[in-house]
Design a protein around this motif. Sequence first.
Motif, short mmCIF file in Angstrom:
data_model
loop_
_atom_site.label_atom_id
_atom_site.label_comp_id
_atom_site.label_asym_id
_atom_site.label_seq_id
_atom_site.Cartn_x
_atom_site.Cartn_y
_atom_site.Cartn_z
N LYS A 1 35.29 20.62 71.56
CA LYS A 1 35.34 22.00 72.08
C LYS A 1 37.06 22.34 71.74
O LYS A 1 37.79 21.63 72.08
N PHE A 2 37.16 23.43 71.16
CA PHE A 2 38.61 23.80 70.86
C PHE A 2 39.08 24.92 71.80
O PHE A 2 38.37 25.99 71.95
N GLY A 3 40.22 24.83 72.42
CA GLY A 3 40.69 25.80 73.33
C GLY A 3 41.29 27.19 72.40
O GLY A 3 41.49 26.90 71.43
N GLY A 4 41.59 28.06 73.15
CA GLY A 4 41.98 29.31 72.64
C GLY A 4 43.35 28.99 71.82
O GLY A 4 43.44 29.77 70.74
N SER A 5 44.28 28.32 72.36
CA SER A 5 45.42 28.09 71.27
C SER A 5 45.13 27.32 70.06
O SER A 5 45.81 27.52 69.27
N SER A 6 44.03 26.83 70.01
CA SER A 6 43.75 26.00 68.96
C SER A 6 43.06 26.68 67.83
O SER A 6 42.73 26.41 66.65
N LEU A 7 42.71 27.98 68.17
CA LEU A 7 41.97 28.87 67.23
C LEU A 7 42.76 30.20 67.44
O LEU A 7 42.06 31.43 67.15
N ALA A 8 43.98 30.26 67.63
CA ALA A 8 44.59 31.59 67.91
C ALA A 8 44.96 32.23 66.53
O ALA A 8 45.05 33.57 66.47
N ASN A 9 45.13 31.49 65.42
CA ASN A 9 45.29 31.98 64.13
C ASN A 9 44.50 31.32 63.13
O ASN A 9 44.05 30.19 63.39
N ALA A 10 44.75 31.69 61.55
CA ALA A 10 44.31 31.24 60.61
C ALA A 10 44.81 29.72 60.46
O ALA A 10 43.96 28.76 60.10
N GLU A 11 46.13 29.50 60.72
CA GLU A 11 46.72 28.08 60.64
C GLU A 11 46.02 27.18 61.49
O GLU A 11 45.83 26.04 61.25
N GLN A 12 45.79 27.75 62.99
CA GLN A 12 45.00 26.73 63.68
C GLN A 12 43.57 26.47 63.20
O GLN A 12 43.09 25.46 63.46
N LYS B 1 40.21 44.14 66.81
CA LYS B 1 39.60 43.77 65.61
C LYS B 1 40.67 43.00 64.65
O LYS B 1 40.60 42.34 63.85
N LYS B 2 41.87 43.83 64.94
CA LYS B 2 43.08 43.00 64.05
C LYS B 2 43.32 41.70 64.07
O LYS B 2 43.58 40.99 63.32
N ARG B 3 43.22 41.12 65.37
CA ARG B 3 43.19 39.59 65.57
C ARG B 3 42.15 38.87 64.80
O ARG B 3 42.36 37.77 64.15
N TYR B 4 40.93 39.41 64.67
CA TYR B 4 39.87 38.81 63.84
C TYR B 4 39.96 38.69 62.77
O TYR B 4 39.69 37.93 61.64
N TYR B 5 40.30 40.28 62.29
CA TYR B 5 40.45 40.46 60.65
C TYR B 5 41.61 39.66 60.07
O TYR B 5 41.69 39.10 58.89
N GLU B 6 42.73 39.32 60.97
CA GLU B 6 43.89 38.61 60.39
C GLU B 6 43.46 37.16 60.14
O GLU B 6 43.70 36.73 59.08
N ILE B 7 42.55 36.59 60.95
CA ILE B 7 42.03 35.21 60.87
C ILE B 7 41.06 35.27 59.56
O ILE B 7 41.31 34.47 58.57
N ASN C 1 40.82 37.17 57.17
CA ASN C 1 41.24 37.55 55.71
C ASN C 1 42.60 36.33 55.37
O ASN C 1 42.09 35.92 54.05
N GLU C 2 43.22 35.75 56.40
CA GLU C 2 43.93 34.73 55.93
C GLU C 2 43.23 33.54 55.43
O GLU C 2 43.74 32.67 54.70
N LEU C 3 41.98 33.36 56.10
CA LEU C 3 41.23 32.14 55.62
C LEU C 3 40.28 32.57 54.37
O LEU C 3 39.74 31.59 53.82
N GLY C 4 40.45 33.64 53.94
CA GLY C 4 39.64 34.18 52.85
C GLY C 4 38.43 34.27 52.84
O GLY C 4 37.44 33.96 51.81
N LEU C 5 37.84 34.33 53.99
CA LEU C 5 36.46 34.67 54.14
C LEU C 5 35.74 36.19 53.66
O LEU C 5 36.67 37.02 53.85
N THR C 6 34.65 36.18 53.31
CA THR C 6 34.18 37.55 53.07
C THR C 6 33.16 38.32 54.27
O THR C 6 32.74 39.07 54.07
N LEU C 7 33.48 37.65 55.35
CA LEU C 7 32.79 37.70 56.45
C LEU C 7 33.12 39.37 56.92
O LEU C 7 34.18 39.62 57.05
N SER C 8 32.12 40.02 57.45
CA SER C 8 32.51 41.48 57.93
C SER C 8 31.71 41.37 59.43
O SER C 8 30.82 40.87 59.59
N LEU C 9 32.90 41.62 60.41
CA LEU C 9 32.42 42.03 61.56
C LEU C 9 32.09 43.64 62.22
O LEU C 9 31.87 43.66 63.36
N GLU C 10 31.90 44.26 61.20
CA GLU C 10 31.91 45.66 61.63
C GLU C 10 30.64 45.88 62.57
O GLU C 10 30.73 46.62 63.40
#
Length: 439
Positions: free
Chosen positions: A6-17, A74-80, A82-91
């Motif tokens: 299980k990973f907590g929120g700070s472990s998944l806060a951005n692409a680097e995490q 939306k920005k929080r998710y798209y930042e992750i 895009n920075e991970l280079g995924l082609t996923l859309s959550l629209e």
Amino acid sequence: MIKVVKFGGSSLANAEQFRKVADIIQSDDSRRYIVPSAPGKRFSEDTKVTDMLYECYSAAAKGKDYKPLLENIKKRYYEIINELGLTLSLEAEFSIMEACFIGKAGRDYAASRGEYLNGIVLANFLGYEFVDAAEVIFFDDNGAFDADRTNQILSQRLADIERAVVPGFYGSMPNDTIKTFSRGGSDVTGSIVAKAVKADLYENWTDVSGFLVADPRVIDNPKVITTITYKELRELSYMGATVLHEDAIFPVRKEGIPINIKNTNAPEDSGTMIVESTSKKPEYTITGIAGKKGFTAVSIEKDMMNLELGFGRKILEVFEKNGISFEHMPSGIDTMSIIVQQSEFEAKEQEVLAGIHRNVSPDSIEIESDIALIAVVGRGMKSTRGTAGRIFSALAHAHVNVKMIDQGSSELNIIIGVNDADFEKALKAIYDIFVSSVL
Ligand code: ASP
């Protein structure tokens, strides 16, 4: 070997995490079932996505302008993404969510989207299957977690899936609406999943390297607890620091599955192992010290109290009727003290006093507030002579007056009551005598 991680929120806060998390998962083949929280804080003044969702939902439900709040989410998710280079859309997901917000799907539904969407992103990044918690985690009509139904359906579902992401924090009600656990509840989901897949280990990854022997706000650089039993952890519940949701221990405890608290930012640290029982001696006589300020002692005196049948029950009944739970109940031959939380007691004070007078006609009642309770906990105390002696001589040397002493019958803990003003001094004195002085 199967591990649920299980990973907590700070472990998944951005692409680097997210990258760190993927490295951790991929470095051990047995890390097969992953339970993510919603993206947490990236820096200390940041807002957790869960809180952004609550705010956005309440704006939408009140007919206020929620759009800018939704954009930020939306920005929080798209930042992750895009920075991970995924082609996923959550629209498509965001459109459904927006419609449900306007349709007042509930605060729990809103909050749950944090984990739901993060689970989709993480599953996509890892190439794991996504299993919506709404399909496998259930609550009953009263809103209580339905352990039996959940375990049956969840274990069946995961039996056919080699590797999956199951978002934390929520499940569904019998009427198919979404319900969440209380805050921090992804820890509970992790534990439920660990039980369902009969995991060998439940790893709970967070941003600290485990439980600390004492509160770091009071003690500089306290040591990490390497191994702690479930019972000791319960006794340390005054700890305040929310490393692990209290309810997270129950599903795994019965199955004998240990929990390992680990640090996503320092994966090489061994963290804290929480176990049912252990032959491992604690490093120090005590496993941990925890305390809390703000208790009140209500002391009742009556001659020949010890001979009066039902005296204790009649006293406790007064507290029960007033909805106040008690923490401790030290007693003497003609005296009895009930220790309660000041915040709970204050509003009901006069009703309680009147009730005690009515029920037992005491000779006197004394109330003392601003008491701090300190729990000194350790399985090592049972086999060590002089633990209590060392605690009290340390407190005496530190000029701390002890107002109350209560040793649990399991010899696992000693509870000490001191003035709120002496709390920090007392904690330091106890830490020094058991930990600093043996380093
Ligand atoms: N995201 C939820 C919260 O902030 C649940 C969790 O992180 O465990 O409380």
